[in-house]
Design an enzyme around this catalytic site. Structure first.
Site, PDB file in Angstrom:
ATOM      1  N   CYS A   1      -5.642   6.683  12.085  1.00  0.00           N
ATOM      2  CA  CYS A   1      -4.740   5.785  10.651  1.00  0.00           C
ATOM      3  C   CYS A   1      -3.980   5.407  11.637  1.00  0.00           C
ATOM      4  O   CYS A   1      -3.514   5.842  13.224  1.00  0.00           O
ATOM      5  CB  CYS A   1      -3.710   7.345  10.293  1.00  0.00           C
ATOM      6  SG  CYS A   1      -2.954   6.698   8.857  1.00  0.00           S
TER       7      CYS A   1
ATOM      8  N   SER B   1      -1.071   4.755  11.363  1.00  0.00           N
ATOM      9  CA  SER B   1       0.464   5.616  11.778  1.00  0.00           C
ATOM     10  C   SER B   1       0.881   5.838  13.216  1.00  0.00           C
ATOM     11  O   SER B   1       1.487   5.844  14.030  1.00  0.00           O
ATOM     12  CB  SER B   1       1.010   6.539  10.682  1.00  0.00           C
ATOM     13  OG  SER B   1       0.736   5.896   9.354  1.00  0.00           O
TER      14      SER B   1
ATOM     15  N   HIS C   1       0.702   3.596  15.285  1.00  0.00           N
ATOM     16  CA  HIS C   1       2.399   2.616  15.404  1.00  0.00           C
ATOM     17  C   HIS C   1       3.067   3.749  16.641  1.00  0.00           C
ATOM     18  O   HIS C   1       4.329   2.937  17.142  1.00  0.00           O
ATOM     19  CB  HIS C   1       2.410   2.969  14.749  1.00  0.00           C
ATOM     20  CG  HIS C   1       2.893   2.032  13.306  1.00  0.00           C
ATOM     21  ND1 HIS C   1       3.393   0.901  13.716  1.00  0.00           N
ATOM     22  CD2 HIS C   1       2.340   1.841  11.890  1.00  0.00           C
ATOM     23  CE1 HIS C   1       2.367  -0.538  12.834  1.00  0.00           C
ATOM     24  NE2 HIS C   1       2.287   0.602  11.236  1.00  0.00           N
TER      25      HIS C   1
ATOM     26  N   HIS D   1      -2.805  13.029  11.175  1.00  0.00           N
ATOM     27  CA  HIS D   1      -2.357  13.715  10.278  1.00  0.00           C
ATOM     28  C   HIS D   1      -3.228  13.090   9.159  1.00  0.00           C
ATOM     29  O   HIS D   1      -3.001  13.114   7.729  1.00  0.00           O
ATOM     30  CB  HIS D   1      -1.020  12.875   9.931  1.00  0.00           C
ATOM     31  CG  HIS D   1      -1.323  11.016   9.558  1.00  0.00           C
ATOM     32  ND1 HIS D   1      -1.311  10.585  10.778  1.00  0.00           N
ATOM     33  CD2 HIS D   1      -1.570  10.654   8.622  1.00  0.00           C
ATOM     34  CE1 HIS D   1      -1.864   9.004  11.049  1.00  0.00           C
ATOM     35  NE2 HIS D   1      -1.997   9.116   8.999  1.00  0.00           N
TER      36      HIS D   1
ATOM     37  N   CYS E   1      -4.725  11.308   3.859  1.00  0.00           N
ATOM     38  CA  CYS E   1      -3.979  10.138   4.146  1.00  0.00           C
ATOM     39  C   CYS E   1      -4.231   8.873   3.396  1.00  0.00           C
ATOM     40  O   CYS E   1      -4.051   8.717   2.584  1.00  0.00           O
ATOM     41  CB  CYS E   1      -3.792  10.075   5.697  1.00  0.00           C
ATOM     42  SG  CYS E   1      -2.090   8.471   6.156  1.00  0.00           S
TER      43      CYS E   1
HETATM   44  C1  CXF Z   1       2.487   8.519   8.177  1.00  0.00           C
HETATM   45  C2  CXF Z   1       4.238   8.683   7.801  1.00  0.00           C
HETATM   46  C3  CXF Z   1       4.462   9.141   8.879  1.00  0.00           C
HETATM   47  C4  CXF Z   1       4.298  10.909   9.078  1.00  0.00           C
HETATM   48  C5  CXF Z   1       2.427  10.600   9.223  1.00  0.00           C
HETATM   49  C6  CXF Z   1       1.846   9.797   8.606  1.00  0.00           C
HETATM   50  N1  CXF Z   1       2.135   8.321   6.858  1.00  0.00           N
HETATM   51  C7  CXF Z   1       0.603   7.405   6.535  1.00  0.00           C
HETATM   52  O1  CXF Z   1       0.152   7.059   7.760  1.00  0.00           O
HETATM   53 ZN    ZN Z   2      -1.805   7.807   7.884  1.00  0.00          ZN
END
Ligand code: CXF
Ligand code: ZN
Ligand code: ZN
Length: 368
Positions: free
Chosen positions: A38, A40, A43, A63, A168
């Site tokens: 993902c 995220s 990031h 996650h 997610c």
């Molecule tokens: C994230 C937000 C921070 C924690 C893990 C999930 N959200 C979606 O990708």
């Molecule tokens: Zn995510």
């Protein structure tokens, strides 16, 4: 057990043996079956997320996952060993103001520091060094310990590699349409960025019977995926101004709902501009640390709404099994979203591909 550890931004994750402590009361131990790559996680890898609320390094990311329950800690009643589950990164206490008002995804019952599980402790260690968790889980690993509300049982005829995406991208995207915005039949929508979340926004639009579903991206391969899952129009924002193009497609008005599925301030602004007067811009993508979104002072006269959507505002114990049913009934396209599967050892390649924009979603399959 093996896990992929991120020690420094912009360095590959390192797969190594870590200790994972047994579940505490109210927690379960799961074996990860599949886990998605993902934005995220990315990031964290490229350093654009740092400082609270994000965890300090070293960290095991991941996650978005499916898993099988191996063991349960004391006082667990929601799952049992052998259950197939989709993991949620939003544990809920069931008691706080958010939980009792039907917004468990915003639960404030677990205020522990970033990088910890729900009781405020870390369970991952390399020798004496504590390693942070991500999303209250850390699924880039063979096993994880999570709060029981984070392991949502699903039907066993659901393939676990596709189930992972519901953890997610799919819940975030489809939920933003169905739960957060509550798009009504016949409404017009636009979505900016067609990765895993954006493709799921499109599918939410199909499920809600939106009349126009306009997809915007910079890459033609991603717009091709968008068409496959139900976009009625596609716009390459490198070639044309997406706001003008959206207006042209909607009799000069703009769309009823515009979704930003990437979370860059200038894209959030484009979503705002693409919404019609009285329309709604839904910000789904999560921006780099410190970013602000510029909203024009004309907002009262245009009576627009800007709405955040966290995780697609789900009640995971309702939404996950429902999305599984939709897949098995042919109403939700997950096969088309997985453009490549990776072995655990190839996890860094999955993120190189994500950075290049190659995949709709890359999924790391741990077993089978
Ligand atoms: C994230 C937000 C921070 C924690 C893990 C999930 N959200 C979606 O990708
Ligand atoms: Zn995510
Ligand atoms: Zn709560």
């Amino acid at each position: 057990m093996r896990a992929a550890v991120l020690y420094e931004p912009n360095k590959p994750m390192v797969i190594e043996d870590l200790t994972l402590e047994d579940p505490h009361p109210g927690e379960v131990l799961v074996r990860i079956a599949a886990t998605g790559a993902c934005h995220s996680d990315y990031h964290m890898m490229d350093g654009s997320w740092h400082d609270p609320p994000y965890p300090p390094l070293p960290v095991v990311l991941g996650h978005e996952a499916s898993a099988v329950v191996e063991a349960i800690g004391p006082n667990v009643t929601l799952v049992k060993p052998g259950d197939h589950v989709i993991l949620s990164f939003a544990p809920y206490c069931g008691r706080c103001r958010f939980c009792v008002s039907g917004q468990p995804h915003l639960c404030g019952g677990f205020p522990g520091p970033p990088g910890t599980l729900t009781d405020g402790t870390r369970r991952l260690r390399k020798g004496n060094v504590e390693i942070s968790h991500f999303g209250r889980m850390s699924s880039f690993a063979e096993k994880a310990v999570v709060h029981e509300t984070q392991a949502v049982p699903i039907r066993k005829d659901m393939p676990l590699d596709r189930a992972a995406l519901i953890g997610c991208a799919v819940t975030t995207g489809a939920g933003a349409v169905l739960n957060t915005a509550k798009v009504e039949p016949g409404a017009t929508i636009a979505v900016f960025a067609t990765g895993g979340v954006g493709l799921s926004v499109i599918q939410g639009g199909v499920l809600a019977s939106a009349s126009q579903i306009i997809a915007v991206d910079l890459l033609d391969n991603k717009l091709e995926y968008a068409r496959e899952v139900g976009a009625t129009h596609v716009i390459n924002a490198r070639r044309e101004d997406p706001v003008k193009a959206i207006r042209k497609l909607t009799d000069g008005l703009g769309v009823d709902y515009a979704f930003d599925a990437i979370g860059l301030p200038q894209v959030s602004r484009q979503a705002y501009d693409a919404a019609r007067r009285g329309g709604t811009a839904v910000i789904v993508g999560m921006a780099p640390t410190g970013a602000e979104i510029p909203i024009p002072g004309t907002i009262p006269g245009d009576e627009k709404t800007v709405k955040g959507s966290f995780y697609g505002s789900p009640r995971v114990s309702l939404d996950f099994p429902r999305l599984v049913d939709f897949y098995l009934q042919g109403k939700l396209k997950l096969d088309q979203i997985i453009s490549r599967r990776y072995r655990f050892e190839e996890i860094n390649e999955a993120f190189d591909a994500l950075a290049r924009g190659d995949n709709a979603r890359g999924v790391i399959v741990m077993e089978g």
